[in-house]
Design a protein around this motif. Structure first.
Motif, PDB file in Angstrom:
ATOM      1  N   GLU A  17       0.616  -1.029   0.244  1.00 56.03           N
ATOM      2  CA  GLU A  17      -0.170  -0.146  -0.181  1.00 56.03           C
ATOM      3  C   GLU A  17       1.046   1.295  -0.010  1.00 56.03           C
ATOM      4  O   GLU A  17       0.999   2.303  -0.540  1.00 56.03           O
ATOM      5  N   GLN A  46      -5.169   9.934  -5.206  1.00 57.87           N
ATOM      6  CA  GLN A  46      -4.842   8.187  -4.727  1.00 57.87           C
ATOM      7  C   GLN A  46      -4.047   7.910  -4.192  1.00 57.87           C
ATOM      8  O   GLN A  46      -4.107   6.843  -3.458  1.00 57.87           O
ATOM      9  N   GLU A  50      -4.176   5.847  -0.234  1.00 58.03           N
ATOM     10  CA  GLU A  50      -3.094   4.443  -0.201  1.00 58.03           C
ATOM     11  C   GLU A  50      -2.746   4.700   0.921  1.00 58.03           C
ATOM     12  O   GLU A  50      -2.418   3.896   1.848  1.00 58.03           O
ATOM     13  N   HIS A  53      -5.019   3.276   3.227  1.00 56.52           N
ATOM     14  CA  HIS A  53      -5.151   1.682   3.585  1.00 56.52           C
ATOM     15  C   HIS A  53      -3.162   1.246   4.482  1.00 56.52           C
ATOM     16  O   HIS A  53      -4.362   0.998   5.192  1.00 56.52           O
ATOM     17  N   GLU A  94      -3.604  -1.409  -9.527  1.00 55.33           N
ATOM     18  CA  GLU A  94      -4.942  -1.532  -8.688  1.00 55.33           C
ATOM     19  C   GLU A  94      -5.832  -3.864  -8.734  1.00 55.33           C
ATOM     20  O   GLU A  94      -5.895  -3.904  -7.819  1.00 55.33           O
ATOM     21  N   VAL A  97      -3.197  -5.199  -6.769  1.00 50.49           N
ATOM     22  CA  VAL A  97      -3.553  -5.354  -5.951  1.00 50.49           C
ATOM     23  C   VAL A  97      -4.677  -6.258  -5.000  1.00 50.49           C
ATOM     24  O   VAL A  97      -4.813  -6.305  -4.302  1.00 50.49           O
ATOM     25  N   GLN A 127     -11.350  -2.416  -3.664  1.00 49.51           N
ATOM     26  CA  GLN A 127     -10.687  -3.136  -4.549  1.00 49.51           C
ATOM     27  C   GLN A 127     -11.897  -3.113  -6.325  1.00 49.51           C
ATOM     28  O   GLN A 127     -11.824  -2.363  -7.587  1.00 49.51           O
ATOM     29  N   GLU A 130     -12.439   0.724  -6.780  1.00 51.58           N
ATOM     30  CA  GLU A 130     -10.932   1.139  -6.864  1.00 51.58           C
ATOM     31  C   GLU A 130     -10.515   0.837  -8.697  1.00 51.58           C
ATOM     32  O   GLU A 130      -9.664   1.487  -9.257  1.00 51.58           O
TER      33      GLU A 130
HETATM   34 FE1  FEO Z   1      -4.772  -0.425  -1.475  1.00 52.62          FE
HETATM   35 FE2  FEO Z   1      -5.863   1.256  -4.574  1.00 52.62          FE
HETATM   36  O1  FEO Z   1      -5.708  -0.193  -3.440  1.00 52.62           O
END
Ligand code: FEO
Length: 164
Positions: A17, A46, A50, A53, A94, A97, A127, A130
């Motif tokens: 992340e 963005q 992160e 996150h 993404e 991820v 996600q 995202e």
């Molecule tokens: Fe934390 Fe954009 O995934």
């Protein structure tokens, strides 16, 4: 209490992340260099998401009596051929991820860790959004191609992105 395997997995995702934030910050500054300030703003937000996150992983590991272990963050790419190439790469990132989150969900099931599983479900849902958000921009950029007017219209649209 987290198992060692889950602690390692969650720390790995925490690192990813932070790396994601680095990638998007790098893309933001590439777009800034093209004077596409709306796109740069979108990427900058963005990157901040992160970091949020990453913060969620830190809180969960600590709340579960685990140990947060920060590792070296890889340097991101710094140049792209076009805004489209940067956003396409963001989309692939993404998807990566999502695959990693799915892997952690599988691990939480194998470890019978319901708390980690519930924690990770937030990311499963996140996600979907995202991937969809970036894909939407990729499709629009493909539609306008090299047409400057279209590019500036997308730039203006992306300048309106607010904090999540
Ligand atoms: Fe934390 Fe954009 O995934």
């Amino acid at each position: 209490m987290l198992s060692q395997k889950l602690q390692d997995g969650l720390n790995g995702q925490l690192n990813f992340e932070l790396y994601s934030a680095y990638v998007y910050l790098s893309m933001a500054n590439y777009l800034e260099s093209l004077n596409l300030k709306g796109m740069a703003h979108w990427m900058d937000l963005q990157a901040r998401e992160e970091l949020e996150h990453a913060g969620k992983f830190i809180t969960h590991i600590n709340d579960r009596g685990g140990r947060v272990l920060l590792r070296q963050i890889d340097g991101p790419k710094t140049e792209w051929k076009s805004p489209l190439e940067a956003f396409e790469e963001a989309y692939r990132h993404e998807c990566e991820v999502s695959a990693r989150i799915n892997g952690l969900v599988d691990l939480s099931i194998n470890e019978k860790d319901h708390a980690a599983n519930a924690f990770l479900q937030w990311f499963v849902t996140e996600q979907v959004e995202e991937e969809a958000n970036v894909l939407d921009i990729v499709e629009k950029l493909k539609m306008v191609g090299d047409r400057t007017t279209g590019l500036f219209m997308i730039d203006r649209e992306l300048s309106k992105r607010g904090e999540a």
